[in-house]
Enzyme design. Sequence first.
Site, PDB file in Angstrom:
ATOM      1  N   TRP A   1      42.689  30.112  38.168  1.00 47.84           N
ATOM      2  CA  TRP A   1      42.578  31.492  37.715  1.00 47.84           C
ATOM      3  C   TRP A   1      43.781  31.928  36.890  1.00 47.84           C
ATOM      4  CZ3 TRP A   1      42.150  29.877  42.805  1.00 47.84           C
ATOM      5  CH2 TRP A   1      43.293  29.975  43.588  1.00 47.84           C
TER       6      TRP A   1
ATOM      7  N   GLU B   1      40.536  36.865  43.160  1.00 43.59           N
ATOM      8  CA  GLU B   1      41.253  37.890  43.910  1.00 43.59           C
ATOM      9  C   GLU B   1      40.534  38.219  45.215  1.00 43.59           C
ATOM     10  OE1 GLU B   1      44.175  39.317  43.517  1.00 43.59           O
ATOM     11  OE2 GLU B   1      44.614  38.175  41.705  1.00 43.59           O
TER      12      GLU B   1
ATOM     13  N   GLN C   1      43.631  37.409  52.344  1.00 44.54           N
ATOM     14  CA  GLN C   1      43.836  36.877  53.696  1.00 44.54           C
ATOM     15  C   GLN C   1      43.284  35.455  53.850  1.00 44.54           C
ATOM     16  OE1 GLN C   1      41.996  40.061  56.006  1.00 44.54           O
ATOM     17  NE2 GLN C   1      43.997  40.997  56.329  1.00 44.54           N
TER      18      GLN C   1
ATOM     19  N   LEU D   1      35.662  31.302  54.157  1.00 45.65           N
ATOM     20  CA  LEU D   1      36.456  32.298  53.454  1.00 45.65           C
ATOM     21  C   LEU D   1      36.649  33.574  54.265  1.00 45.65           C
ATOM     22  CD1 LEU D   1      34.941  31.794  49.900  1.00 45.65           C
ATOM     23  CD2 LEU D   1      37.264  31.213  50.626  1.00 45.65           C
TER      24      LEU D   1
ATOM     25  N   TYR E   1      35.391  37.110  56.619  1.00 48.93           N
ATOM     26  CA  TYR E   1      34.968  38.455  56.223  1.00 48.93           C
ATOM     27  C   TYR E   1      33.813  38.412  55.219  1.00 48.93           C
ATOM     28  CZ  TYR E   1      39.373  39.707  58.408  1.00 48.93           C
ATOM     29  OH  TYR E   1      40.401  39.844  59.299  1.00 48.93           O
TER      30      TYR E   1
ATOM     31  N   TYR F   1      44.739  47.534  44.771  1.00 46.10           N
ATOM     32  CA  TYR F   1      45.450  46.289  44.483  1.00 46.10           C
ATOM     33  C   TYR F   1      44.594  45.339  43.638  1.00 46.10           C
ATOM     34  CZ  TYR F   1      47.512  41.721  44.917  1.00 46.10           C
ATOM     35  OH  TYR F   1      48.032  40.493  44.610  1.00 46.10           O
TER      36      TYR F   1
ATOM     37  N   ASP G   1      52.473  43.734  46.409  1.00 49.07           N
ATOM     38  CA  ASP G   1      51.855  43.169  47.605  1.00 49.07           C
ATOM     39  C   ASP G   1      52.953  42.826  48.607  1.00 49.07           C
ATOM     40  OD1 ASP G   1      53.042  40.891  46.587  1.00 49.07           O
ATOM     41  OD2 ASP G   1      51.205  39.692  46.555  1.00 49.07           O
TER      42      ASP G   1
ATOM     43  N   CYS H   1      61.118  33.321  47.750  1.00 47.69           N
ATOM     44  CA  CYS H   1      61.474  34.352  48.716  1.00 47.69           C
ATOM     45  C   CYS H   1      60.397  34.469  49.790  1.00 47.69           C
ATOM     46  CB  CYS H   1      61.674  35.682  47.998  1.00 47.69           C
ATOM     47  SG  CYS H   1      62.652  36.869  48.951  1.00 47.69           S
TER      48      CYS H   1
ATOM     49  N   CYS I   1      66.072  29.763  42.746  1.00 50.42           N
ATOM     50  CA  CYS I   1      65.671  31.165  42.576  1.00 50.42           C
ATOM     51  C   CYS I   1      66.485  31.820  41.455  1.00 50.42           C
ATOM     52  CB  CYS I   1      65.876  31.937  43.878  1.00 50.42           C
ATOM     53  SG  CYS I   1      65.609  33.727  43.679  1.00 50.42           S
TER      54      CYS I   1
END
Length: 306
Positions: A32, A45, A50, A90, A92, A130, A148, A196, A207
């Site tokens: 993507w 997305e 989750q 996946l 839900y 989001y 996020d 992070c 970083c």
Amino acid sequence: MSESAFSLPEETDTVRSALIEWYEEGHREFPWRETTDPYEILVSEVMSQQTQLDRVVAAFADFVERWPDVERLAAADRSAVVGFWSDHSLGYNNRARYLHEAAGQVLAEFDGEFPDDPDELQQLQGVGPYTANAVASFAFDNGNAVVDTNVKRVLYRAFGVPDEDTAFEEAAEELMPAGESRTWNNAIMELGGVACTKTPACDEVDCPWRAWCEAYATGDFSAPDVPTQSPFEGSRRQFRGRIVRVLGEYDELALSELGPRVRVDYTPEGEHGQEWLRGLLADLEDDGLVALDTDDAETSVWLRDG
């Protein structure tokens, strides 16, 4: 502006450039990220909510092969879409139903063309702020700064942004270069996902924000989703390890050269200055890991062979 106290670095352009260059030099490759098709980005997305990304990659490829565009998804039997979701673990299943309904909305309400504005995208079933902003950013380069969990962790650690939604949104918007939501949001999310993380990998992945990062300077890597500091973070053991890694890159270093490479806030007379550094080196010398030369005007140090 909110009343929350935080201060971004004055050299904002340098901070931005450092992150973008780091991202463009080498980031994780996901399908993507190779497209600007809003349909494919919406699918990715919704799938990524989750769900671990390694599981999403295979499911995403199978999904767009079976339903390659919004027209074919809208025409599909909803039970088939829900069954696919369940078969690929996946979670839900209502997300599958929402995605199917959103495809129908694009055809019926937007003449088959995805809207490019985050507010309009939120009219689609199951698309919250989001997800709408992510699709607007990655498909149309027309989004706001994404905030996020990973981005919050980065802003909290690097610049001391308080754990308040308004403060995070203000800091994220101030940092994002105008008109570059696609690259910027990908880059800062990558920073949170690779460098992070809950257990940070600052040096391991080089970083780009170490020079400005409060957490890197202090060793306190707590964050909104990391409520307790690991005993390792900020410990002498952590900094001894950092010394060994730095010396592994050089034949020999003077203390004045070693100190700033171990802590960005190193100052010879400061709290974490020469006395602090000498204490760490004494431990490593006792362990037979380093050797020091104090004959010259300035002490130098190197790793012992073997």
